[in-house]
Design a protein around this motif. Structure first.
Motif, short mmCIF file in Angstrom:
data_model
loop_
_atom_site.label_atom_id
_atom_site.label_comp_id
_atom_site.label_asym_id
_atom_site.label_seq_id
_atom_site.Cartn_x
_atom_site.Cartn_y
_atom_site.Cartn_z
N VAL A 13 0.85 -1.19 0.00
CA VAL A 13 0.00 0.00 0.00
C VAL A 13 0.88 1.23 0.00
N PHE A 14 0.59 2.18 -0.89
CA PHE A 14 1.28 3.46 -0.91
C PHE A 14 0.34 4.50 -0.33
N PHE A 15 0.81 5.21 0.69
CA PHE A 15 0.02 6.28 1.27
C PHE A 15 0.14 7.53 0.42
N ASN A 16 -0.80 8.47 0.57
CA ASN A 16 -0.78 9.68 -0.24
C ASN A 16 0.40 10.59 0.11
N THR A 17 1.11 10.29 1.17
CA THR A 17 2.29 11.07 1.54
C THR A 17 3.55 10.59 0.81
N CYS A 18 3.46 9.50 0.10
CA CYS A 18 4.61 8.95 -0.65
C CYS A 18 4.62 9.55 -2.06
N THR A 19 4.65 10.85 -2.13
CA THR A 19 4.52 11.52 -3.43
C THR A 19 5.69 11.25 -4.37
N ASN A 20 6.90 11.20 -3.86
CA ASN A 20 8.05 10.97 -4.74
C ASN A 20 8.05 9.56 -5.32
N VAL A 21 7.74 8.58 -4.50
CA VAL A 21 7.73 7.20 -4.99
C VAL A 21 6.62 7.02 -6.03
N THR A 22 5.43 7.52 -5.73
CA THR A 22 4.32 7.33 -6.68
C THR A 22 4.53 8.13 -7.95
N ALA A 23 5.32 9.19 -7.90
CA ALA A 23 5.61 9.96 -9.11
C ALA A 23 6.69 9.30 -9.95
N GLN A 24 7.70 8.73 -9.29
CA GLN A 24 8.84 8.16 -10.03
C GLN A 24 8.64 6.71 -10.46
N LEU A 25 7.91 5.92 -9.69
CA LEU A 25 7.80 4.49 -9.99
C LEU A 25 7.26 4.20 -11.39
N PRO A 26 6.19 4.83 -11.84
CA PRO A 26 5.70 4.51 -13.19
C PRO A 26 6.62 4.98 -14.31
N SER A 27 7.50 5.92 -14.03
CA SER A 27 8.33 6.48 -15.10
C SER A 27 9.74 5.91 -15.16
N ILE A 28 10.04 4.89 -14.35
CA ILE A 28 11.37 4.28 -14.39
C ILE A 28 11.50 3.48 -15.69
N PRO A 29 12.52 3.77 -16.50
CA PRO A 29 12.64 3.07 -17.78
C PRO A 29 13.11 1.62 -17.60
N LEU A 30 12.63 0.77 -18.50
CA LEU A 30 13.04 -0.63 -18.49
C LEU A 30 14.38 -0.79 -19.17
N ASP A 31 15.08 -1.84 -18.79
CA ASP A 31 16.35 -2.18 -19.41
C ASP A 31 16.09 -2.66 -20.83
N LYS A 32 16.84 -2.17 -21.78
CA LYS A 32 16.63 -2.56 -23.19
C LYS A 32 16.99 -4.03 -23.46
N LYS A 33 17.92 -4.58 -22.68
CA LYS A 33 18.33 -5.97 -22.88
C LYS A 33 17.49 -6.95 -22.08
N ASN A 34 16.90 -6.49 -20.96
CA ASN A 34 16.09 -7.36 -20.13
C ASN A 34 14.82 -6.59 -19.72
N PRO A 35 13.72 -6.79 -20.41
CA PRO A 35 12.51 -6.01 -20.13
C PRO A 35 11.88 -6.31 -18.77
N GLU A 36 12.36 -7.33 -18.04
CA GLU A 36 11.85 -7.61 -16.71
C GLU A 36 12.66 -6.90 -15.64
N ASP A 37 13.62 -6.09 -16.03
CA ASP A 37 14.45 -5.34 -15.10
C ASP A 37 14.40 -3.87 -15.49
N ILE A 38 14.86 -3.01 -14.58
CA ILE A 38 14.87 -1.58 -14.90
C ILE A 38 16.26 -1.17 -15.38
N ASP A 39 16.32 -0.04 -16.02
CA ASP A 39 17.59 0.51 -16.48
C ASP A 39 18.31 1.10 -15.27
N THR A 40 19.38 0.46 -14.85
CA THR A 40 20.09 0.89 -13.64
C THR A 40 20.91 2.16 -13.86
N LEU A 41 21.00 2.63 -15.10
CA LEU A 41 21.70 3.88 -15.35
C LEU A 41 20.77 5.08 -15.14
#
Length: 84
Positions: A13-41
């Motif tokens: 559960v994300f509370f409404n006070t977690c504004t930074n996490v809820t803003a950044q989580l959907p916009s984290i890019p996926l890794d081009k070589k492994n779509p099940e992981d995020i781009d660590t760069l």
């Protein structure tokens, strides 16, 4: 997010006070070589903090929770709400 079959509540559960996490989580890019992981760069500090927080509360098994409160293992739960 997955819903717990016993409590019918979300497992995370994300509370409404977690504004930074809820803003950044959907916009984290996926890794081009492994779509099940995020781009660590990319900016992934909040993602890592969330992952570490989740992993710091492990259960023995996904199937060890009994909603009646009967312990199914030898380690007592400190918090029955969160299951750890």
């Amino acid at each position: 997010m997955q819903v717990d079959e016993f409590t019918e509540e979300p497992r995370l559960v994300f509370f409404n006070t977690c504004t930074n996490v809820t803003a950044q989580l959907p916009s984290i890019p996926l890794d081009k070589k492994n779509p099940e992981d995020i781009d660590t760069l990319s900016e992934d500090h909040l993602y890592d903090a969330l992952r570490y927080g989740i992993m710091s509360r492990p259960r023995f098994s996904l199937f060890d929770y009994d909603p009646r409160g009967v312990p199914t293992h030898s380690m007592p739960m400190a918090d029955a709400t969160f299951g750890y």
